[in-house]
Design a protein around this motif. Structure first.
Motif, PDB file in Angstrom:
ATOM      1  N   LEU A  84      -3.289   5.540  -3.182  1.00  0.00           N
ATOM      2  CA  LEU A  84      -1.927   5.710  -3.183  1.00  0.00           C
ATOM      3  C   LEU A  84      -2.007   6.003  -1.479  1.00  0.00           C
ATOM      4  N   GLN A  85      -2.842   6.665  -1.193  1.00  0.00           N
ATOM      5  CA  GLN A  85      -2.692   6.599  -0.161  1.00  0.00           C
ATOM      6  C   GLN A  85      -2.779   6.132   0.929  1.00  0.00           C
ATOM      7  N   VAL A  86      -3.030   5.033   0.443  1.00  0.00           N
ATOM      8  CA  VAL A  86      -3.757   4.076   1.250  1.00  0.00           C
ATOM      9  C   VAL A  86      -2.237   2.832   1.057  1.00  0.00           C
ATOM     10  N   VAL A  87      -2.304   2.782   0.056  1.00  0.00           N
ATOM     11  CA  VAL A  87      -1.071   1.731   0.418  1.00  0.00           C
ATOM     12  C   VAL A  87       0.229   2.210   0.722  1.00  0.00           C
ATOM     13  N   ALA A  88       0.699   3.844   0.903  1.00  0.00           N
ATOM     14  CA  ALA A  88       1.748   4.319   1.164  1.00  0.00           C
ATOM     15  C   ALA A  88       1.278   3.981   2.856  1.00  0.00           C
ATOM     16  N   GLU A  89       0.002   4.681   3.271  1.00  0.00           N
ATOM     17  CA  GLU A  89       0.070   4.145   5.258  1.00  0.00           C
ATOM     18  C   GLU A  89      -0.175   2.845   5.625  1.00  0.00           C
ATOM     19  N   GLU A  90      -0.199   1.361   4.445  1.00  0.00           N
ATOM     20  CA  GLU A  90      -0.339   0.316   4.670  1.00  0.00           C
ATOM     21  C   GLU A  90       1.256   0.476   4.659  1.00  0.00           C
ATOM     22  N   ALA A  91       2.016   0.528   4.319  1.00  0.00           N
ATOM     23  CA  ALA A  91       3.178   0.227   3.870  1.00  0.00           C
ATOM     24  C   ALA A  91       4.324   1.163   5.156  1.00  0.00           C
ATOM     25  N   LYS A  92       3.913   1.945   5.579  1.00  0.00           N
ATOM     26  CA  LYS A  92       4.450   2.822   7.077  1.00  0.00           C
ATOM     27  C   LYS A  92       4.085   1.793   8.094  1.00  0.00           C
ATOM     28  N   MET A  93       2.877   1.329   7.607  1.00  0.00           N
ATOM     29  CA  MET A  93       1.783  -0.274   9.227  1.00  0.00           C
ATOM     30  C   MET A  93       3.093  -1.446   9.888  1.00  0.00           C
ATOM     31  N   SER A  94       2.651  -1.997   7.902  1.00  0.00           N
ATOM     32  CA  SER A  94       3.016  -2.833   8.129  1.00  0.00           C
ATOM     33  C   SER A  94       4.867  -3.470   7.157  1.00  0.00           C
ATOM     34  N   GLY A  95       5.608  -2.523   6.493  1.00  0.00           N
ATOM     35  CA  GLY A  95       6.486  -2.497   6.030  1.00  0.00           C
ATOM     36  C   GLY A  95       6.663  -2.224   4.359  1.00  0.00           C
ATOM     37  N   THR A  96       7.195  -2.941   4.018  1.00  0.00           N
ATOM     38  CA  THR A  96       7.319  -2.613   2.214  1.00  0.00           C
ATOM     39  C   THR A  96       6.123  -2.825   1.382  1.00  0.00           C
ATOM     40  N   VAL A  97       5.775  -2.561   0.855  1.00  0.00           N
ATOM     41  CA  VAL A  97       4.504  -3.296   0.004  1.00  0.00           C
ATOM     42  C   VAL A  97       4.960  -3.598  -1.762  1.00  0.00           C
ATOM     43  N   VAL A  98       4.403  -3.641  -2.538  1.00  0.00           N
ATOM     44  CA  VAL A  98       4.564  -4.285  -4.175  1.00  0.00           C
ATOM     45  C   VAL A  98       3.464  -3.524  -4.766  1.00  0.00           C
ATOM     46  N   LEU A  99       3.457  -2.892  -5.361  1.00  0.00           N
ATOM     47  CA  LEU A  99       2.742  -2.136  -5.440  1.00  0.00           C
ATOM     48  C   LEU A  99       2.886  -2.769  -6.899  1.00  0.00           C
ATOM     49  N   LEU A 100       1.697  -2.969  -8.489  1.00  0.00           N
ATOM     50  CA  LEU A 100       1.379  -3.034  -9.579  1.00  0.00           C
ATOM     51  C   LEU A 100       0.704  -2.054 -10.368  1.00  0.00           C
ATOM     52  N   LEU A 101       1.612  -1.122 -11.172  1.00  0.00           N
ATOM     53  CA  LEU A 101       1.124   0.493 -11.016  1.00  0.00           C
ATOM     54  C   LEU A 101       0.042  -0.271 -12.585  1.00  0.00           C
ATOM     55  N   ASP A 102      -0.889  -0.810 -12.471  1.00  0.00           N
ATOM     56  CA  ASP A 102      -1.054  -0.823 -14.721  1.00  0.00           C
ATOM     57  C   ASP A 102      -1.557   0.572 -14.661  1.00  0.00           C
ATOM     58  N   GLU A 103      -1.343   0.726 -16.421  1.00  0.00           N
ATOM     59  CA  GLU A 103      -0.965   1.312 -17.791  1.00  0.00           C
ATOM     60  C   GLU A 103      -0.547   2.619 -17.141  1.00  0.00           C
ATOM     61  N   ILE A 104       0.350   2.334 -16.425  1.00  0.00           N
ATOM     62  CA  ILE A 104       1.418   3.921 -15.414  1.00  0.00           C
ATOM     63  C   ILE A 104       1.778   5.161 -16.472  1.00  0.00           C
ATOM     64  N   HIS A 105       1.561   4.919 -18.024  1.00  0.00           N
ATOM     65  CA  HIS A 105       2.287   5.507 -19.078  1.00  0.00           C
ATOM     66  C   HIS A 105       0.679   6.502 -18.437  1.00  0.00           C
ATOM     67  N   ARG A 106      -0.155   7.057 -17.699  1.00  0.00           N
ATOM     68  CA  ARG A 106      -1.381   7.262 -17.890  1.00  0.00           C
ATOM     69  C   ARG A 106      -0.896   7.876 -16.360  1.00  0.00           C
ATOM     70  N   LEU A 107       0.057   7.882 -15.439  1.00  0.00           N
ATOM     71  CA  LEU A 107       0.253   8.118 -14.376  1.00  0.00           C
ATOM     72  C   LEU A 107      -0.032   9.786 -14.352  1.00  0.00           C
ATOM     73  N   ASP A 108      -0.491  10.794 -13.662  1.00  0.00           N
ATOM     74  CA  ASP A 108      -0.499  12.131 -14.134  1.00  0.00           C
ATOM     75  C   ASP A 108       0.292  12.898 -12.577  1.00  0.00           C
ATOM     76  N   LYS A 109       0.878  14.309 -12.881  1.00  0.00           N
ATOM     77  CA  LYS A 109       2.202  14.507 -11.968  1.00  0.00           C
ATOM     78  C   LYS A 109       1.432  14.461 -10.964  1.00  0.00           C
ATOM     79  N   THR A 110       0.494  14.669  -9.976  1.00  0.00           N
ATOM     80  CA  THR A 110      -0.020  14.587  -8.816  1.00  0.00           C
ATOM     81  C   THR A 110       0.369  13.440  -8.144  1.00  0.00           C
ATOM     82  N   LYS A 111      -0.445  12.616  -8.685  1.00  0.00           N
ATOM     83  CA  LYS A 111       0.028  11.333  -7.860  1.00  0.00           C
ATOM     84  C   LYS A 111       1.670  11.108  -8.088  1.00  0.00           C
ATOM     85  N   GLN A 112       2.422  10.877  -9.593  1.00  0.00           N
ATOM     86  CA  GLN A 112       3.689  10.839 -10.098  1.00  0.00           C
ATOM     87  C   GLN A 112       3.823  11.604  -8.480  1.00  0.00           C
TER      88      GLN A 112
END
Length: 424
Positions: A80-108
């Motif tokens: 997730l941090q890699v995607v966040a860094e890309e968003a900082k460098m190039s602007g908005t990123v569309v992130l498809l997060l599969d199985e989002i119901h299994r997202l734990d608190k740290t990532k959330q």
């Protein structure tokens, strides 16, 4: 490495999406978001192969944003941090997060501020009900959209497109797909386009050319590649619907053995979706008020079958099929609502009585709204005689109760007592 056909044929813009036109069609919510470039994070939930990833891919393609795919269960916070860094460098990123119901608190907790700032447009994909299985903190920052199984017509459109597409599809092959094979491909996959396209690709690439350099794909080839059998020996396109019709009519006619036979055809073909959907319809249409508890047990059995899948799902379904067959029957509720709907559709109704109109605003009393309304809970037995139907149809009777079963017999007695008390 060659990607599967379903992957290669993913749409790159909204207009290419097959199905889900209530979300992506002209003038619909997601189409409007893309057109206005006012994207908000969303959760797409529904069965596999119905277009959740396709919608995310098309949104990214239509807006020219970078598109990344992660899985909430298997990918880490570092991903997730890699995607966040890309968003900082190039602007908005569309992130498809599969199985989002299994997202734990740290990532959330890492994602939430990024969603707030709009650095990441999150498109969560899940087969689970998000209102039950997704954390409220994520739900409150997203719009929730349900996607539905594709119709045979939708799948046929995608199959024809794949057969013509030379770059990403199977257009470089000379394929003859028989009508029965097409019919089975579009119905036996139960609205799952991924299964249909990948089964088609296997069929095309594993079938040798004939003397005319054509690849003939008939029903038997599709059956083998999907690992499902056609429901009928005559291989006609109506077979699927004939079995479903025979199944419902057998339960309605209280023939346990016939109902189990037709249910077995659906199970053997892998068509759990059609079977459980039809069972719920049967419970409320044909058994209804004669045995409301059977309707509830049908819903429970269907949920159990969904959790179990096949083959184990056949067990709770068999239980409820037998119960529905042997239960008393009544279609009085369906007949009642259909009769009421007919009056509404044909304009056979009048003005809502003033006493029933909304009176929760300033000036309502001056208009006579709600003035004569009598609050039933202020009276003995929490009931008072007053007119609820419009004058034009004040004596209308839609519900015609039956004596089939103890429950509806009791409801009939209460209904007739109240009707008499209303002076009808």
């Amino acid at each position: 490495m060659q990607q599967p056909l379903a992957y290669r044929m993913r749409p790159t813009k909204i207009e290419e999406i097959v199905g889900q036109q209530d979300l992506v069609g002209p003038g619909k919510i997601i189409s409007r978001m893309v057109k206005a470039k006012m994207l908000s994070s969303m959760i797409l939930y529904g069965p596999p192969g119905t277009g959740k990833t396709s919608i995310a891919s098309a949104i990214a393609g239509s807006t020219k944003y970078a598109f990344r795919v992660l899985n909430a269960a298997t990918d880490t916070k570092k991903d997730l941090q890699v995607v966040a860094e890309e968003a900082k460098m190039s602007g908005t990123v569309v992130l498809l997060l599969d199985e989002i119901h299994r997202l734990d608190k740290t990532k959330q907790d890492f994602l939430l501020p990024l969603l707030e700032k709009g650095a990441i447009i999150l498109i969560g994909a899940t087969t689970e009900n998000p209102y039950i299985n997704i954390n409220p903190a994520i739900r409150s920052r997203t719009q929730i959209f349900e996607v539905h199984p594709l119709s045979p017509k939708d799948i046929k459109q995608a199959v024809l497109r794949a057969l013509k597409d030379v770059k990403n599809g199977l257009g470089q092959f000379h394929v003859s797909l028989s009508d029965p094979a097409m019919e089975f491909l579009t119905t036996a996959t139960n609205g799952d386009l991924r299964s249909a396209l990948n089964g088609l690709e296997l069929a095309v690439k594993s079938t040798p050319e004939n003397d005319d350099k054509m690849i003939d794909i008939d029903l038997s080839v599709i059956e083998e590649c999907l690992q499902r059998k056609s429901l009928s020996a005559d291989k006609n396109g109506d077979a699927h619907y004939d079995v479903i019709s025979a199944f419902q009519k057998s339960i309605r006619g209280s023939d346990v053995d016939a109902a189990l036979h037709y249910a077995s055809r659906l199970i053997e073909s892998g068509d759990l979706v059609s079977l459980i959907r039809r069972l719920i319809v049967i419970a409320y249409e044909d058994v209804g008020l004669a045995n409301p508890a059977a309707c509830e047990r049908t819903v429970s059995a269907v949920e159990a079958a969904k959790q179990l899948g096949l083959p184990e799902g056949r067990i709770p379904l068999a239980n409820v099929i037998i119960e529905l067959c042997l239960s008393p029957k009544s279609n009085s509720a369906m007949s009642a609502i259909d009769q009421a709907l007919n009056d509404v559709k044909t304009g056979n109704y009048g003005e809502i009585p003033l006493r029933l109109k909304d009176a929760h605003y300033k000036g309502a009393k001056k208009l006579g709204r709600g003035v004569e309304y009598e609050y039933p809970h202020d009276f003995p037995n929490d009931w008072v005689k007053q007119q609820y139907l419009p004058d034009k149809i004040k004596n209308a009777q839609y519900y015609h109760p039956k004596n089939n079963g103890k429950i509806e017999t009791a409801l009939k007695e209460q209904y007739l007592r109240l009707r008499q008390s209303f002076g009808r």
